[in-house]
Design a protein around this motif. Structure first.
Motif, PDB file in Angstrom:
ATOM      1  N   ARG A  11       0.851  -1.204   0.000  1.00 35.85           N
ATOM      2  CA  ARG A  11       0.000   0.000   0.000  1.00 35.85           C
ATOM      3  C   ARG A  11       0.870   1.231   0.000  1.00 35.85           C
ATOM      4  O   ARG A  11       1.834   1.322   0.726  1.00 35.85           O
ATOM      5  CB  ARG A  11      -0.869   0.024   1.261  1.00 35.85           C
ATOM      6  CG  ARG A  11      -2.208  -0.600   1.072  1.00 35.85           C
ATOM      7  CD  ARG A  11      -3.169  -0.070   2.117  1.00 35.85           C
ATOM      8  NE  ARG A  11      -3.823   1.150   1.683  1.00 35.85           N
ATOM      9  CZ  ARG A  11      -4.873   1.191   0.876  1.00 35.85           C
ATOM     10  NH1 ARG A  11      -5.365   0.098   0.392  1.00 35.85           N
ATOM     11  NH2 ARG A  11      -5.422   2.332   0.553  1.00 35.85           N
ATOM     12  N   ARG A  12       0.460   2.184  -0.811  1.00 37.59           N
ATOM     13  CA  ARG A  12       1.145   3.472  -0.746  1.00 37.59           C
ATOM     14  C   ARG A  12       0.242   4.448  -0.039  1.00 37.59           C
ATOM     15  O   ARG A  12      -0.958   4.380  -0.176  1.00 37.59           O
ATOM     16  CB  ARG A  12       1.326   4.023  -2.157  1.00 37.59           C
ATOM     17  CG  ARG A  12       2.395   3.400  -2.941  1.00 37.59           C
ATOM     18  CD  ARG A  12       2.532   4.258  -4.186  1.00 37.59           C
ATOM     19  NE  ARG A  12       3.102   3.475  -5.231  1.00 37.59           N
ATOM     20  CZ  ARG A  12       2.381   2.775  -6.079  1.00 37.59           C
ATOM     21  NH1 ARG A  12       1.081   2.757  -6.007  1.00 37.59           N
ATOM     22  NH2 ARG A  12       2.961   2.083  -7.019  1.00 37.59           N
ATOM     23  N   SER A  13       0.835   5.395   0.658  1.00 31.97           N
ATOM     24  CA  SER A  13      -0.031   6.437   1.182  1.00 31.97           C
ATOM     25  C   SER A  13      -0.087   7.527   0.124  1.00 31.97           C
ATOM     26  O   SER A  13       0.741   7.574  -0.766  1.00 31.97           O
ATOM     27  CB  SER A  13       0.509   6.974   2.492  1.00 31.97           C
ATOM     28  OG  SER A  13       1.687   7.640   2.226  1.00 31.97           O
ATOM     29  N   ALA A  14      -1.072   8.384   0.244  1.00 38.08           N
ATOM     30  CA  ALA A  14      -1.365   9.288  -0.847  1.00 38.08           C
ATOM     31  C   ALA A  14      -0.343  10.360  -1.182  1.00 38.08           C
ATOM     32  O   ALA A  14       0.551  10.115  -1.953  1.00 38.08           O
ATOM     33  CB  ALA A  14      -2.697   9.925  -0.615  1.00 38.08           C
ATOM     34  N   PRO A  15      -0.482  11.525  -0.637  1.00 42.00           N
ATOM     35  CA  PRO A  15       0.143  12.664  -1.256  1.00 42.00           C
ATOM     36  C   PRO A  15       1.653  12.650  -1.501  1.00 42.00           C
ATOM     37  O   PRO A  15       2.042  12.210  -2.557  1.00 42.00           O
ATOM     38  CB  PRO A  15      -0.300  13.836  -0.413  1.00 42.00           C
ATOM     39  CG  PRO A  15      -1.537  13.369   0.235  1.00 42.00           C
ATOM     40  CD  PRO A  15      -1.423  11.885   0.339  1.00 42.00           C
ATOM     41  N   PRO A  16       2.476  13.022  -0.530  1.00 39.84           N
ATOM     42  CA  PRO A  16       3.701  13.714  -0.872  1.00 39.84           C
ATOM     43  C   PRO A  16       4.407  13.264  -2.145  1.00 39.84           C
ATOM     44  O   PRO A  16       4.358  13.958  -3.140  1.00 39.84           O
ATOM     45  CB  PRO A  16       4.591  13.543   0.335  1.00 39.84           C
ATOM     46  CG  PRO A  16       3.739  12.955   1.393  1.00 39.84           C
ATOM     47  CD  PRO A  16       2.460  12.538   0.800  1.00 39.84           C
ATOM     48  N   THR A  56     -10.912  19.901   0.514  1.00 42.43           N
ATOM     49  CA  THR A  56     -10.426  19.693   1.882  1.00 42.43           C
ATOM     50  C   THR A  56      -9.272  18.691   1.948  1.00 42.43           C
ATOM     51  O   THR A  56      -8.931  18.198   3.017  1.00 42.43           O
ATOM     52  CB  THR A  56     -11.574  19.165   2.777  1.00 42.43           C
ATOM     53  OG1 THR A  56     -12.131  18.004   2.148  1.00 42.43           O
ATOM     54  CG2 THR A  56     -12.660  20.197   2.986  1.00 42.43           C
ATOM     55  N   GLY A  57      -8.703  18.369   0.793  1.00 43.73           N
ATOM     56  CA  GLY A  57      -7.592  17.410   0.776  1.00 43.73           C
ATOM     57  C   GLY A  57      -6.280  18.043   1.200  1.00 43.73           C
ATOM     58  O   GLY A  57      -6.228  19.211   1.594  1.00 43.73           O
ATOM     59  N   LYS A  58      -5.186  17.243   1.096  1.00 43.36           N
ATOM     60  CA  LYS A  58      -3.893  17.731   1.576  1.00 43.36           C
ATOM     61  C   LYS A  58      -3.022  18.307   0.462  1.00 43.36           C
ATOM     62  O   LYS A  58      -1.984  18.897   0.724  1.00 43.36           O
ATOM     63  CB  LYS A  58      -3.134  16.558   2.210  1.00 43.36           C
ATOM     64  CG  LYS A  58      -3.820  15.990   3.450  1.00 43.36           C
ATOM     65  CD  LYS A  58      -2.873  14.977   4.118  1.00 43.36           C
ATOM     66  CE  LYS A  58      -3.670  14.036   5.003  1.00 43.36           C
ATOM     67  NZ  LYS A  58      -3.613  12.644   4.623  1.00 43.36           N
ATOM     68  N   ALA A  59      -3.411  18.103  -0.779  1.00 44.48           N
ATOM     69  CA  ALA A  59      -2.528  18.481  -1.885  1.00 44.48           C
ATOM     70  C   ALA A  59      -2.335  19.993  -1.964  1.00 44.48           C
ATOM     71  O   ALA A  59      -3.275  20.763  -1.739  1.00 44.48           O
ATOM     72  CB  ALA A  59      -3.099  17.963  -3.195  1.00 44.48           C
ATOM     73  N   LYS A  60      -1.111  20.376  -2.279  1.00 45.67           N
ATOM     74  CA  LYS A  60      -0.811  21.809  -2.434  1.00 45.67           C
ATOM     75  C   LYS A  60      -0.442  22.119  -3.882  1.00 45.67           C
ATOM     76  O   LYS A  60      -0.452  23.272  -4.294  1.00 45.67           O
ATOM     77  CB  LYS A  60       0.383  22.212  -1.544  1.00 45.67           C
ATOM     78  CG  LYS A  60       0.130  21.963  -0.056  1.00 45.67           C
ATOM     79  CD  LYS A  60      -0.698  23.092   0.550  1.00 45.67           C
ATOM     80  CE  LYS A  60      -0.861  22.916   2.048  1.00 45.67           C
ATOM     81  NZ  LYS A  60      -2.127  22.292   2.413  1.00 45.67           N
ATOM     82  N   THR A  61      -0.051  21.098  -4.618  1.00 44.27           N
ATOM     83  CA  THR A  61       0.332  21.322  -6.012  1.00 44.27           C
ATOM     84  C   THR A  61      -0.551  20.480  -6.917  1.00 44.27           C
ATOM     85  O   THR A  61      -1.195  19.529  -6.459  1.00 44.27           O
ATOM     86  CB  THR A  61       1.790  20.905  -6.262  1.00 44.27           C
ATOM     87  OG1 THR A  61       1.859  19.474  -6.073  1.00 44.27           O
ATOM     88  CG2 THR A  61       2.755  21.597  -5.326  1.00 44.27           C
ATOM     89  N   VAL A  62      -0.526  20.837  -8.201  1.00 42.71           N
ATOM     90  CA  VAL A  62      -1.356  20.108  -9.162  1.00 42.71           C
ATOM     91  C   VAL A  62      -0.958  18.632  -9.197  1.00 42.71           C
ATOM     92  O   VAL A  62      -1.802  17.733  -9.162  1.00 42.71           O
ATOM     93  CB  VAL A  62      -1.238  20.754 -10.562  1.00 42.71           C
ATOM     94  CG1 VAL A  62      -1.837  19.854 -11.629  1.00 42.71           C
ATOM     95  CG2 VAL A  62      -1.927  22.116 -10.554  1.00 42.71           C
ATOM     96  N   ALA A  63       0.348  18.377  -9.221  1.00 45.17           N
ATOM     97  CA  ALA A  63       0.805  16.982  -9.293  1.00 45.17           C
ATOM     98  C   ALA A  63       0.366  16.212  -8.043  1.00 45.17           C
ATOM     99  O   ALA A  63      -0.069  15.054  -8.138  1.00 45.17           O
ATOM    100  CB  ALA A  63       2.321  16.936  -9.440  1.00 45.17           C
TER     101      ALA A  63
END
Ligand code: DHE
Length: 677
Positions: free
Chosen positions: A23-28, A87-94
């Motif tokens: 499993r991968r965790s989402a963002p960074p 309300t997600g954690k993403a700060k960039t488009v990618a």
């Protein structure tokens, strides 16, 4: 705006099968510096099966419309990131694109067909089959859209996967049966498509096993059931089905009159039946209720709500229709077994049965009584899905005696179709005629039964794919949904011609529809829709309201799509509507009423139960009570299903008929004889 929800839902499943564990965790995770080659990115999209649900520029096979179009994914992400609703954690488009793949439910796009993408439509499991490098390639590419395009490589990838995966003989045999039971109704036995899309190998192989399995397991907002989530198919079965669909469909056998007669049984010959009712009940207010997964029809007393008998019938009975006198109930199973039930017996029971097809949906009786003869209770007709034909039978014994094939040419392109299935059939009150709707060729056949061994047939050109429909209040006009064309065809049964094709919202599904008088536009007929939350009213009074006739005069918004049935009664102030196939658990058991006196909006919507789906309505004879089915699960004791009965004036619950196995259609004797809806 773009969907986060769906995009890799296909992708997700792929990985479920492949790398179940990691499993991968989402963002960074930053996108690595060295961009992968276009070939590698195209291959990653292909591996993830993304194209089954999305349009992706540069991937020729990515033409799916289940999820949002990803052609402007990067641009849409930029907009979403600045919106308050995100309300997600993403700060960039990618990071946003990556999050939408790995945690698709963090942000639900509004761009699925029919509106907001349902939760769970795209499963994060899909991403598990991709390596980090593949995932990063996908993220980088989508984040750059619009403006970039993959070129040639996708083509190469496509050609390498165009081979059918194999199945063992045992897998083939069992999945073939499941396809027949669960899928053939919408997609066709030969998988040429109708209510559902075509599933021939040229369409399925480019999608691949992972994407197909994801769709089968999770369903789609356009009405494909979530067989996995419903517990009908396991993950492994979904995957086997996905492989099956990439192979050529097996062609089932034909059925001769002799074969039909081998299945024919008469339990009580007409001269051994009572000449008057053997009970004092009001049999014209009985209800025939389909107990779908029990393979039974319950006969329920409309006055006392007692279940008088549960009659063994064909598998998953689709509809019941009454003989002209109302004494007999004709029942058709999905497996083509027809049963006739005598309501005059002390305990109503079957008196004959026969199987005239392997797959069927419609049955009707002869209702004409007039200058050309009295045909009451004389004949019955069965419409088959496979083999594609209709059969005329004796109305009292169900002895089959005439088969008419519906194989012919599509009404518009005049192309031969090997599987034109018989959808709705209604009996005319004006002529000794049945109106037979041939789904795939888009033809409405007016079948005259005066000489049923040599029936004359007038073939009207209408629209594809004809499905279900009903009469207007005068019973002169028959309105039938051509659901893929988003149209309702109108047949004038008196003049024997098509008089209109009415444009509707997406995928009209009326059942038999609902007739009522609009305060502004006069007599109208209503249908709801599978593909859109909308109840429409179509003007049906060309003499009194010529300006409104055969036009949608009103569109009333509903909480969501997925509606199967509407119903009304001349004595009722309401039109009732369900949302049985909506993907939202609450909406699928929510019913609404629209007030005839104020038809601009729903007057009330409520959940009928805390489980299952609410489906189909029927009134008692007087039009004072409404019966609604709660369609549960046969394998969940206590939640198999029930019928809820409401007082039609106050909308208060009157009673429940509990512990029924998956009740679906309910047919009141009087209302069905008179075509009151
Ligand atoms: Fe039906 C009517 C076909 C799925 C319950 N359904 C009809 C009719 C057709 C049809 C052609 C009109 C018969 C007539 O009037 O002569 N139905 C099909 C399908 O092909 C489809 C989409 C897929 C399938 O595999 O069967 C389908 N139908 C369903 C269901 O899933 C329902 C809810 C439950 C079930 O039985 O499987 C369902 N259909 C009904 C009911 C009617 C019906 C209750 C009659 C409504 C009425 O009031 O007349």
């Amino acid at each position: 705006m773009m969907k986060k929800g769906v995009f890799l839902f296909a992708l997700a499943l792929a990985l479920t099968f492949a790398l179940g564990g990691c499993r991968r965790s989402a963002p960074p995770a930053a996108v690595e510096a060295a961009p992968p080659s276009p070939q590698a990115v195209a291959a990653a999209f292909q591996k993830g099966g993304c194209g089954a649900c999305h349009i992706i520029p540069g991937i020729p096979t990515a033409i799916g419309t289940i999820g949002p179009d990803l052609s402007r994914m990067g641009e849409a992400a930029t907009t979403i990131l600045t919106a308050k609703s995100y309300t997600g954690k993403a700060k960039t488009v990618a990071a946003f694109v990556r999050e939408s793949i790995l945690e698709p439910d963090v942000f639900l796009s509004t761009q699925c067909p029919g509106g907001i993408c349902p939760k769970g439509l795209m499963t994060p499991a899909l991403a598990k089959s991709l390596s980090d490098q593949e995932l990063n390639g996908i993220v980088r590419y989508l984040a750059s859209l619009p403006g970039k395009s993959l070129t040639a490589p996708a083509q190469a990838v496509t050609t390498t996967v165009m081979t059918a995966p194999t199945l063992s003989d045992a897998e083939f045999a069992s999945i073939k049966q499941i396809f027949f039971d669960r899928c053939a109704g919408c997609h066709g036995t030969l998988r040429k498509g109708a209510t559902g899309p075509a599933l021939t190998p040229d369409k399925t192989q480019p999608k691949g096993t992972a994407a197909l399995a994801a769709i089968i397991f999770h369903g789609t907002p356009r009405g494909m059931p979530d067989w996995g989530k419903q517990g009908v198919l396991t993950q492994a079965q979904a995957e086997t089905m996905a492989r099956f669909l990439q192979n050529e469909p097996p062609v089932p056998p034909e059925m001769s009159l002799a074969q039909m007669k081998e299945t024919w049984k008469v339990f009580a010959a007409p001269d051994k039946r009572p000449v008057a009712p053997q009970h004092t009940r009001d049999w014209e207010d009985f209800f025939a209720v389909t107990l779908r997964d029990a393979g039974q029809v319950a006969i329920i007393d409309g006055d006392t709500f007692e279940v008088l008998n549960k009659v063994d019938t064909g598998y998953a009975v689709h509809i019941s229709r009454m003989s002209a006198t109302g004494r007999y109930v004709y029942v058709i199973g999905r497996d083509g077994r027809a049963t006739i039930i005598d309501l005059w017996l002390a305990k109503p029971d079957k008196v004959a049965e026969v199987k005239t097809c392997y797959d069927a949906r419609s049955i009707e009786s002869s209702k004409y009584k007039g200058p050309e003869g009295d045909f009451s209770d004389k004949y019955a007709i069965i419409g088959c899905y496979w083999p594609p034909h209709f059969v005329i039978l004796d109305g009292l014994t169900l002895e089959p005696f005439k088969i008419v094939s519906t194989r012919s040419y599509t009404y518009d392109t005049e192309e031969y179709h090997p599987e034109p299935r018989v959808a709705a059939i209604v009996a005319s009150h004006f002529k000794p005629e049945w109106i037979v709707n041939v789904k795939e060729t888009g033809q409405v056949w007016l079948v005259n039964y005066t000489d049923p061994k040599a029936p004359s047939i007038k073939m009207l050109e209408a629209e594809r794919f004809l499905h279900d429909g009903g009469w207007d209040a005068t019973r002169r006009y028959f309105l039938v949904a051509a659901n893929q064309a988003n149209k309702v065809a109108v047949i004038d049964a008196q003049e024997s011609k098509l008089i209109a094709l009415v444009e509707t919202p997406k995928t009209p599904h009326p059942g038999r529809g609902a007739n009522w008088v609009d305060p502004q536009y006069g007599p109208v007929w209503s249908t709801a829709h599978l593909g859109e939350g909308a109840l429409v009213a179509i003007g049906t009074d060309p003499a009194g309201h010529p300006g409104q006739a055969w036009k949608v005069v009103r569109t009333i918004p509903l909480p969501g799509g997925g509606s199967l049935f509407v119903k009304s009664h001349p004595n009722s102030p309401w039109i009732w509507v369900d949302h049985s196939l909506n993907s939202d658990e609450k909406i699928q058991r929510t019913i609404c009423v629209v007030e005839k006196a104020d038809p601009t909006k729903t007057a009330r919507c409520w959940e009928v139960a805390d489980y299952g789906r609410a489906v189909h309505f029927e009134y008692n004879r007087e039009g004072t009570q409404v019966w609604v089915s709660v369609w549960g699960r046969a394998d969940q004791p206590g939640k198999t299903g029930e019928i809820v009965i409401y007082d039609d004036e106050s909308l208060k619950e009157v009673a429940r008929v509990p512990n029924l196995v998956t009740p679906t259609g309910k047919f009141n004797v009087y209302n069905t004889v008179k075509d009151l809806y």
